[in-house]
Design a protein around this motif. Structure first.
Motif, PDB file in Angstrom:
ATOM      1  N   TYR A   1      41.279  41.720  37.013  1.00  0.00           N
ATOM      2  CA  TYR A   1      41.150  41.836  35.371  1.00  0.00           C
ATOM      3  C   TYR A   1      39.409  41.841  35.089  1.00  0.00           C
ATOM      4  N   PHE A   2      39.044  42.550  34.620  1.00  0.00           N
ATOM      5  CA  PHE A   2      37.578  42.636  33.999  1.00  0.00           C
ATOM      6  C   PHE A   2      37.503  41.501  32.974  1.00  0.00           C
ATOM      7  N   ALA A   3      36.841  40.459  33.101  1.00  0.00           N
ATOM      8  CA  ALA A   3      36.364  39.463  32.037  1.00  0.00           C
ATOM      9  C   ALA A   3      35.154  39.892  31.478  1.00  0.00           C
ATOM     10  N   GLU A   4      35.427  40.487  30.412  1.00  0.00           N
ATOM     11  CA  GLU A   4      34.304  41.364  29.657  1.00  0.00           C
ATOM     12  C   GLU A   4      33.530  40.421  28.830  1.00  0.00           C
ATOM     13  N   ARG A   5      34.246  39.539  28.055  1.00  0.00           N
ATOM     14  CA  ARG A   5      33.693  38.776  27.346  1.00  0.00           C
ATOM     15  C   ARG A   5      32.798  37.672  28.024  1.00  0.00           C
ATOM     16  N   LEU A   6      33.298  37.044  29.134  1.00  0.00           N
ATOM     17  CA  LEU A   6      32.813  36.219  29.960  1.00  0.00           C
ATOM     18  C   LEU A   6      31.405  36.755  30.480  1.00  0.00           C
ATOM     19  N   SER A   7      31.529  38.144  30.870  1.00  0.00           N
ATOM     20  CA  SER A   7      30.374  38.882  31.555  1.00  0.00           C
ATOM     21  C   SER A   7      29.365  38.922  30.671  1.00  0.00           C
ATOM     22  N   GLN A   8      29.849  39.208  29.258  1.00  0.00           N
ATOM     23  CA  GLN A   8      28.697  39.480  28.076  1.00  0.00           C
ATOM     24  C   GLN A   8      28.043  38.191  28.081  1.00  0.00           C
ATOM     25  N   HIS A   9      28.804  37.063  28.096  1.00  0.00           N
ATOM     26  CA  HIS A   9      28.409  35.781  27.761  1.00  0.00           C
ATOM     27  C   HIS A   9      26.950  35.333  28.443  1.00  0.00           C
ATOM     28  N   PHE A  10      27.337  35.820  29.911  1.00  0.00           N
ATOM     29  CA  PHE A  10      26.181  35.430  30.659  1.00  0.00           C
ATOM     30  C   PHE A  10      25.155  36.469  30.876  1.00  0.00           C
ATOM     31  N   GLY A  11      25.509  37.967  30.552  1.00  0.00           N
ATOM     32  CA  GLY A  11      24.502  38.660  30.703  1.00  0.00           C
ATOM     33  C   GLY A  11      23.836  39.116  31.949  1.00  0.00           C
TER      34      GLY A  11
ATOM     35  N   ARG B   1      43.834  37.562  39.552  1.00  0.00           N
ATOM     36  CA  ARG B   1      44.584  36.736  38.780  1.00  0.00           C
ATOM     37  C   ARG B   1      45.880  36.139  39.684  1.00  0.00           C
ATOM     38  N   ASP B   2      45.305  35.258  40.595  1.00  0.00           N
ATOM     39  CA  ASP B   2      46.414  34.765  41.414  1.00  0.00           C
ATOM     40  C   ASP B   2      47.140  33.607  40.735  1.00  0.00           C
ATOM     41  N   GLU B   3      46.645  33.240  39.419  1.00  0.00           N
ATOM     42  CA  GLU B   3      47.335  32.339  38.628  1.00  0.00           C
ATOM     43  C   GLU B   3      48.648  32.915  38.170  1.00  0.00           C
ATOM     44  N   LEU B   4      48.685  34.162  37.977  1.00  0.00           N
ATOM     45  CA  LEU B   4      49.904  34.888  37.414  1.00  0.00           C
ATOM     46  C   LEU B   4      51.022  34.747  38.468  1.00  0.00           C
TER      47      LEU B   4
ATOM     48  N   GLY C   1      24.605  45.615  36.459  1.00  0.00           N
ATOM     49  CA  GLY C   1      24.979  46.506  37.156  1.00  0.00           C
ATOM     50  C   GLY C   1      25.767  45.891  38.662  1.00  0.00           C
ATOM     51  N   GLY C   2      25.605  44.647  38.703  1.00  0.00           N
ATOM     52  CA  GLY C   2      26.124  44.203  39.876  1.00  0.00           C
ATOM     53  C   GLY C   2      27.794  44.026  39.546  1.00  0.00           C
ATOM     54  N   ILE C   3      28.523  43.488  40.606  1.00  0.00           N
ATOM     55  CA  ILE C   3      29.888  43.294  40.581  1.00  0.00           C
ATOM     56  C   ILE C   3      30.152  41.793  41.111  1.00  0.00           C
ATOM     57  N   VAL C   4      30.720  40.926  40.543  1.00  0.00           N
ATOM     58  CA  VAL C   4      31.314  39.579  40.769  1.00  0.00           C
ATOM     59  C   VAL C   4      32.764  39.549  40.779  1.00  0.00           C
ATOM     60  N   VAL C   5      33.430  39.001  41.900  1.00  0.00           N
ATOM     61  CA  VAL C   5      34.858  38.996  41.821  1.00  0.00           C
ATOM     62  C   VAL C   5      35.256  37.256  42.071  1.00  0.00           C
ATOM     63  N   MET C   6      35.840  36.771  40.914  1.00  0.00           N
ATOM     64  CA  MET C   6      36.238  35.142  41.317  1.00  0.00           C
ATOM     65  C   MET C   6      37.650  35.069  41.495  1.00  0.00           C
ATOM     66  N   ASN C   7      38.516  34.325  42.071  1.00  0.00           N
ATOM     67  CA  ASN C   7      39.657  34.150  42.351  1.00  0.00           C
ATOM     68  C   ASN C   7      40.390  33.056  41.164  1.00  0.00           C
ATOM     69  N   ILE C   8      40.967  33.370  40.343  1.00  0.00           N
ATOM     70  CA  ILE C   8      41.635  32.282  39.578  1.00  0.00           C
ATOM     71  C   ILE C   8      43.082  31.726  40.226  1.00  0.00           C
ATOM     72  N   CYS C   9      42.721  30.986  41.144  1.00  0.00           N
ATOM     73  CA  CYS C   9      43.972  30.595  42.021  1.00  0.00           C
ATOM     74  C   CYS C   9      45.190  29.789  41.590  1.00  0.00           C
ATOM     75  N   GLY C  10      44.825  29.135  40.233  1.00  0.00           N
ATOM     76  CA  GLY C  10      45.939  28.581  39.637  1.00  0.00           C
ATOM     77  C   GLY C  10      45.702  28.515  38.246  1.00  0.00           C
ATOM     78  N   ARG C  11      47.014  28.202  37.511  1.00  0.00           N
ATOM     79  CA  ARG C  11      46.776  28.088  35.927  1.00  0.00           C
ATOM     80  C   ARG C  11      46.722  26.686  35.562  1.00  0.00           C
ATOM     81  N   GLY C  12      45.986  26.460  34.189  1.00  0.00           N
ATOM     82  CA  GLY C  12      45.837  25.125  34.082  1.00  0.00           C
ATOM     83  C   GLY C  12      47.092  24.359  33.222  1.00  0.00           C
ATOM     84  N   ASP C  13      48.056  24.992  33.108  1.00  0.00           N
ATOM     85  CA  ASP C  13      49.099  24.403  32.278  1.00  0.00           C
ATOM     86  C   ASP C  13      49.514  22.631  32.940  1.00  0.00           C
ATOM     87  N   LYS C  14      49.393  22.758  34.223  1.00  0.00           N
ATOM     88  CA  LYS C  14      49.651  21.408  34.919  1.00  0.00           C
ATOM     89  C   LYS C  14      48.533  20.285  34.596  1.00  0.00           C
ATOM     90  N   ASP C  15      47.325  20.639  33.985  1.00  0.00           N
ATOM     91  CA  ASP C  15      46.095  19.973  33.881  1.00  0.00           C
ATOM     92  C   ASP C  15      45.963  19.512  32.446  1.00  0.00           C
TER      93      ASP C  15
END
Lengths: 403, 276
Positions: free
Chosen positions: A68-78, A86-89, A377-391
């Motif tokens: 998933y392209f996290a567009e708003r987070l990408s914009q936020h950091f610029g 999305r391994d949390e899914l 212009g660069g690309i970064v991929v991060m794994n969301i390895c779990g969802r936060g419901d448990k937390d």
């Protein structure tokens, strides 16, 4: 041999990643460990094994997980474009089930009739209980008494799935003690029991086997990013407890040297306070739980209690392959404090509408700097390895909110 | 001298037509001072070989008794270095009783294999059992210890088949430790007939003395084991006797010694009775 040209060839026949890894277990377990290694090698060479596993990964786990392209987070950091794997899914809400599915197929292939596991946050315990329910095998999960208390929803989930949860009071009553107790159980029931270890630690062949089962994360990522962007990413980012989701993401990219690899450990209250879980950043090599790796330990070689707000990262060691990647410089290991992870969690919730688990929130805490470092212009991929419901209860507590 | 002291301990027992008594004590439990007193009382109570445990935070092959002993010892600040000092103090007074260390690898790694071997030899230690260093991983430590004439004892277990046995017996000195349970220390003993058969296999493959341990709790069990073994190891039961004595305000050293005395008498008499 130059490690740089042959990342994929590790571990060696002795289960070593350079000086790390190995098989440091009581003699009673050695025949079992050797039999497991043989069975795993046979299974890998058998195309029907992988084919059967793939069917369950697709229809039961829900793979491939989206990129998933996290567009708003990408914009936020610029900086660079940030993608989330999305391994949390996945079914059961984390990457843990990738490995459990692989190991239970192996257990059945070996004719084992009883499954044991250790768990910290409870995600691996839930995933193990899930595959045991699906395939009708009795399941005992060892969990530190402290963790049983702070992760009570997961304890109940495991029970609903038919597993027996055995609280462990010994030592500090957390993940490492649960692992000790699971090893003791295994020593006592070597013939009929299969031990499903949840991370890339333990005696050989576990670090290799768990890595291979988790590498589906990186293989999919590679395919998906090539399809979307027509090129490999500039950097990969993942959180590190034992390091199974990180190695799963990294491993298929190890030989793509232009891809920078960033692991983020839990700095707890801060590395300088001594209350953290950052074995690579703040520890030194030693032997625990069957392998040589970086450990939090004192001058006498006694293991020091880890601390993290995230139960899943609260472990004083780390997988031996990460120790090797650190020492060779192939991967870079950073850390994030409890507070930084909480901030990153909230930012992700507000900007992307995703509640990540506290574990990947640590990786999120460093992603802004990495994205800026990689640049536009660069690309970064991060794994969301779990969802936060448990937390949510832990987070509410930390934020001073009442649920 | 060190390996010879071990060999001699078993040879002396054999000359008296009895098994050697091997007693396990955790260093620094309940304190370093009290532990010194406990050790002092053992040779007079018929103990031939002392296994001096050094504590580790994560003893994955130990049952509750030795786990608790380790925690008590760590709380008193016991380290591997202090364990060596304890051994040295013992050695000064007791030149003949063999003494080996028993524990886990990480404190030894931290100490450094060479340094550990040198210091252990200086302290009058005769060898060591490192529970989580199987043959695949013990080569470097074995070499460092051999240089100081120290024995690195290996464990043979009910899961060791013929092929594994050959691996285990390669390069081993001192004695062979047969683990009589497929489990952790203090677990229930397996059937004597099964042990006898397994020990027979070990004897065929090696001339070294065979000591049996893990799960021997009473003089009766010690006597039964003494009929088939060159050495009888008592660990958790002794640790419990000493701990109980201290908890109830009695003299732990005396309690330990008198328990060992009862074990050594039972072992002494064992071979006088017909084998059942």
């Amino acid at each position: 041999m130059d490690a740089r040209n042959s990342w994929g060839s590790y571990p060696d026949a002795q289960g070593r990643f350079g000086q790390f890894g190995g098989r440091f277990v009581a003699e009673t377990l050695m025949p079992n460990i050797l039999a497991l290694q043989q069975a795993y090698e046979d299974a890998k060479a058998d195309p029907t094994f992988q084919a059967n596993l793939d069917v369950f990964l697709r229809d039961y786990v829900g793979r491939p997980s989206p990129l998933y392209f996290a567009e708003r987070l990408s914009q936020h950091f610029g900086g660079a474009k940030i993608y989330f794997k999305r391994d949390e899914l996945n079914h059961t809400g984390a990457h843990k089930i990738n490995n459990c599915m692989g190991q239970i197929f192996l257990a059945m292939r070996m004719g084992k009739i009883r499954i044991i596991a250790e768990t910290g946050a409870g995600q691996h315990g839930v995933a193990t209980a899930t595959v045991c329910a699906r395939f009708g095998l009795p399941c005992v999960v060892y969990m530190g008494a402290t963790d049983v208390e702070r992760q009570s929803p997961n304890v109940f989930r495991m029970k609903l799935l038919g597993a027996e949860v055995r609280p462990v009071d010994a030592g500090t009553a957390t993940l490492k003690d649960a692992m000790n107790e699971a090893l003791r159980d295994w020593v006592t029931h070597v013939k009929d029991t299969f031990y499903i270890i949840g991370t890339v630690a333990g005696p050989h062949p576990y670090p290799q086997m768990v890595r291979d089962f988790q590498s589906v994360i990186g293989r999919e990522t590679k395919e998906q990013i090539l399809e979307r962007e027509g090129r490999l990413p500039d950097a990969l980012v993942a959180c590190i407890g034992g390091g199974s989701n990180a190695i799963g993401l990294f491993h298929p990219f190890l030989e793509d040297e232009a891809v920078k690899l960033y692991g983020v450990e839990a700095a707890g209250h801060g590395i300088e306070t001594g209350q953290h879980a950052a074995a690579l950043t703040g520890g030194r090599p030693g032997v625990l739980h069957g392998n040589r790796t970086y450990l939090l330990q004192n001058d006498d070689g006694q293991i020091i209690d880890a601390h993290s707000i995230s139960a899943g990262l609260d472990y004083p060691g780390v997988g031996p392959e990460h120790a090797f990647l650190k020492d060779t410089g192939r991967a870079i290991y950073l850390s994030a404090t409890d507070d930084e992870a909480l901030d990153a969690f909230q930012l992700c919730a507000r900007l992307e509408g995703i509640l990540p688990a506290l574990e990947p929130s640590h990786a999120l805490a460093r992603i802004g700097e990495i994205a800026k470092d990689v640049g536009r212009g660069g690309i970064v991929v991060m794994n969301i390895c779990g969802r936060g419901d448990k937390d949510i209860f832990t987070i509410a507590n930390a934020l001073g909110a009442k649920v | 001298m060190p390996v010879a002291r071990l060999t001699n301990a078993f040879a002396r027992a054999k000359a008296e037509n009895r098994a050697a008594l091997v007693a396990y004590v955790m260093a620094g439990d309940p304190s370093l001072e009290s532990c010194a007193a406990i050790l002092d009382g053992l040779p007079g109570a018929g103990v031939d070989v002392i296994e001096l445990g050094f504590p580790f935070t994560d003893p994955m092959a130990d049952g509750p008794s030795i786990q608790r002993a380790g925690i008590r010892a760590l709380k008193k600040g016991t380290t591997l270095r202090k364990t060596l000092a304890l051994a040295q103090a013992f050695r000064v007074k007791h030149p003949k009783t063999a003494l080996i260390l028993m524990g886990y690898l990480n404190p030894v790694e931290t100490f450094g294999y060479q340094e550990f071997s040198k210091e252990a030899a200086l302290a009058g230690v005769d060898g060591a059992i490192i529970v989580d260093a199987p043959p695949e991983e013990d080569g470097e430590l074995r070499a460092a210890m051999a240089e100081q004439d120290l024995a690195l004892i290996r464990l043979v277990t009910p899961t060791s088949d013929a092929k594994r046995l050959a691996t285990l017996l390669k390069g081993v000195t001192g004695f062979i430790y047969y683990v009589s349970v497929a489990g952790i220390t203090g677990d229930k003993l397996i059937e004597t007939a099964d042990i006898a058969q397994a020990v027979g296999q070990v004897r065929l493959a090696s001339p070294l003395p065979v000591a049996i341990g893990f799960g021997i709790k009473t003089p009766e069990a010690a006597a039964n084991t003494a009929k088939i073994a060159d050495g009888v190891v008592v660990g958790s039961a002794l640790v419990d006797v000493i701990a109980t004595a201290y908890e109830t305000g009695q003299n732990g050293a005396q309690a330990g010694a008198s328990f060992c005395q009862s074990l050594s008498r039972a072992i002494m008499d064992a071979r006088l009775e017909p084998i059942v």
